[in-house]
Design a protein around this motif. Structure first.
Motif, PDB file in Angstrom:
ATOM      1  N   LYS A  20      -0.998   7.157   3.041  1.00 14.01           N
ATOM      2  CA  LYS A  20      -2.038   8.139   2.740  1.00 14.01           C
ATOM      3  C   LYS A  20      -1.521   9.573   2.748  1.00 14.01           C
ATOM      4  O   LYS A  20      -2.203  10.484   2.252  1.00 14.01           O
ATOM      5  CB  LYS A  20      -3.193   7.994   3.731  1.00 14.01           C
ATOM      6  CG  LYS A  20      -3.930   6.662   3.602  1.00 14.01           C
ATOM      7  CD  LYS A  20      -5.070   6.564   4.604  1.00 14.01           C
ATOM      8  CE  LYS A  20      -5.798   5.224   4.457  1.00 14.01           C
ATOM      9  NZ  LYS A  20      -6.902   5.095   5.444  1.00 14.01           N
ATOM     10  N   LYS A  21      -0.329   9.772   3.290  1.00 14.30           N
ATOM     11  CA  LYS A  21       0.205  11.135   3.345  1.00 14.30           C
ATOM     12  C   LYS A  21       0.573  11.671   1.974  1.00 14.30           C
ATOM     13  O   LYS A  21       0.703  12.880   1.797  1.00 14.30           O
ATOM     14  CB  LYS A  21       1.425  11.201   4.254  1.00 14.30           C
ATOM     15  CG  LYS A  21       2.650  10.478   3.711  1.00 14.30           C
ATOM     16  CD  LYS A  21       3.851  10.666   4.638  1.00 14.30           C
ATOM     17  CE  LYS A  21       5.103   9.979   4.071  1.00 14.30           C
ATOM     18  NZ  LYS A  21       6.267  10.198   4.950  1.00 14.30           N
ATOM     19  N   PRO A  50      -5.401  11.202  -3.337  1.00 11.67           N
ATOM     20  CA  PRO A  50      -4.357  10.209  -3.050  1.00 11.67           C
ATOM     21  C   PRO A  50      -3.501   9.951  -4.284  1.00 11.67           C
ATOM     22  O   PRO A  50      -4.009   9.833  -5.393  1.00 11.67           O
ATOM     23  CB  PRO A  50      -5.160   8.964  -2.655  1.00 11.67           C
ATOM     24  CG  PRO A  50      -6.442   9.510  -2.108  1.00 11.67           C
ATOM     25  CD  PRO A  50      -6.742  10.730  -2.943  1.00 11.67           C
ATOM     26  N   THR A  76       0.828  -1.201   0.000  1.00 11.75           N
ATOM     27  CA  THR A  76       0.000   0.000   0.000  1.00 11.75           C
ATOM     28  C   THR A  76       0.866   1.257   0.000  1.00 11.75           C
ATOM     29  O   THR A  76       2.011   1.253   0.456  1.00 11.75           O
ATOM     30  CB  THR A  76      -0.918   0.014   1.232  1.00 11.75           C
ATOM     31  OG1 THR A  76      -0.099  -0.087   2.420  1.00 11.75           O
ATOM     32  CG2 THR A  76      -1.881  -1.163   1.186  1.00 11.75           C
TER      33      THR A  76
END
Length: 257
Positions: A152-153, A162, A149
């Motif tokens: 998210k930052k 995103p 993954t």
């Protein structure tokens, strides 16, 4: 065919005459010519090249693995820019990270108008581009491993959506026993990258050089990644920038045969 790689900039250095900062840049020399893979974040890259007595005036082209500042930012200060710049698609979408309750700019620091002003032509790699004998650019990676993954930052564009890092590309170099993948940061996941390279080129990947972005990963993901790399046939890891540990540093040389 022997290919020599010289690290112009990396997070660390064991040579006191060379500088280091958060970033990555490598000079690739082949029997047919030479090119640069990533440019670090500043003119420090080019100062190191001068100290290493490397002539960059005859570089054929530059490849930028993605448009984050620590890989693309140094391109602006490159004094003699080759006439071709290879990137992935959507390279010009501005990049940001979420930090301290706001958005911090993380982009390349130049745009398409700058490129035109410098007289440089952009060539975009989507799925595959052959750039030298036995040397390929690969992009548009298949997302085969769901545990790889993206934090998210990382966001991009006006709406700060995103970031899928669909601008990310890697280099694949064909050696006598298989392919070596040169990765900038592997934001999309090193397993996704290696498996895609193998499927696109139909040749085993035996080596990985560069960043695999596992610095903040937990032990479960690190173990799963290393085990699967072994299952995929990768025998040699030379890790650096954004990997969590470094096997090569500024000034290092690697020979791929």
């Amino acid at each position: 065919m022997a290919v020599e790689l010289t690290v112009l900039l990396e997070n660390t250095t064991s040579d006191p005459s060379l500088e280091s900062e958060h970033g990555l840049s490598m000079l690739i020399e082949t029997p047919r010519g030479k090119f640069i893979f990533d440019c670090g974040q500043s003119e420090m890259t080019w100062r190191n090249a001068a100290r290493l007595k490397l002539d960059l005036s005859t570089v054929d082209f530059v490849v930028l693995s993605h448009s984050h500042y620590d890989h693309a930012g140094g391109y602006r200060s490159m004094l003699v820019k080759p006439k071709i710049l290879y990137t992935g698609k959507n390279f010009w979408d501005e990049k940001f990270s979420i930090a301290d309750g706001g958005f911090k700019y993380r982009g390349a620091g130049f745009d398409r108008n700058d490129l035109n002003g410098w007289g440089v032509r952009q060539k975009i790699c989507n799925a595959r581009l052959d750039i030298d004998e036995g040397i390929y650019l690969i992009g548009a990676f298949n997302k085969k491993y769901p545990f790889e993954t993206i934090p998210k930052k990382f966001v991009r564009g006006v709406n700060k959506n995103p970031d899928p890092f669909d601008d990310e590309i890697c280099l694949a170099i064909c050696g006598c026993d298989g392919l070596t993948v040169l990765a900038g940061c592997s934001h999309v996941g090193i397993l996704n990258i290696v498996s895609t390279v193998h499927s696109r080129l139909n040749y085993p990947v035996v080596g990985v050089i560069g960043g695999i972005h596992l610095g903040g990963a937990d032990s479960a993901r690190i173990d799963a990644t290393l085990n699967e790399l072994k299952n995929l046939g990768v025998k040699n890891l030379r890790l650096c920038h954004c990997s969590g540990r470094s096997d090569i540093s500024t000034g290092s040389k690697v020979l791929i045969e």
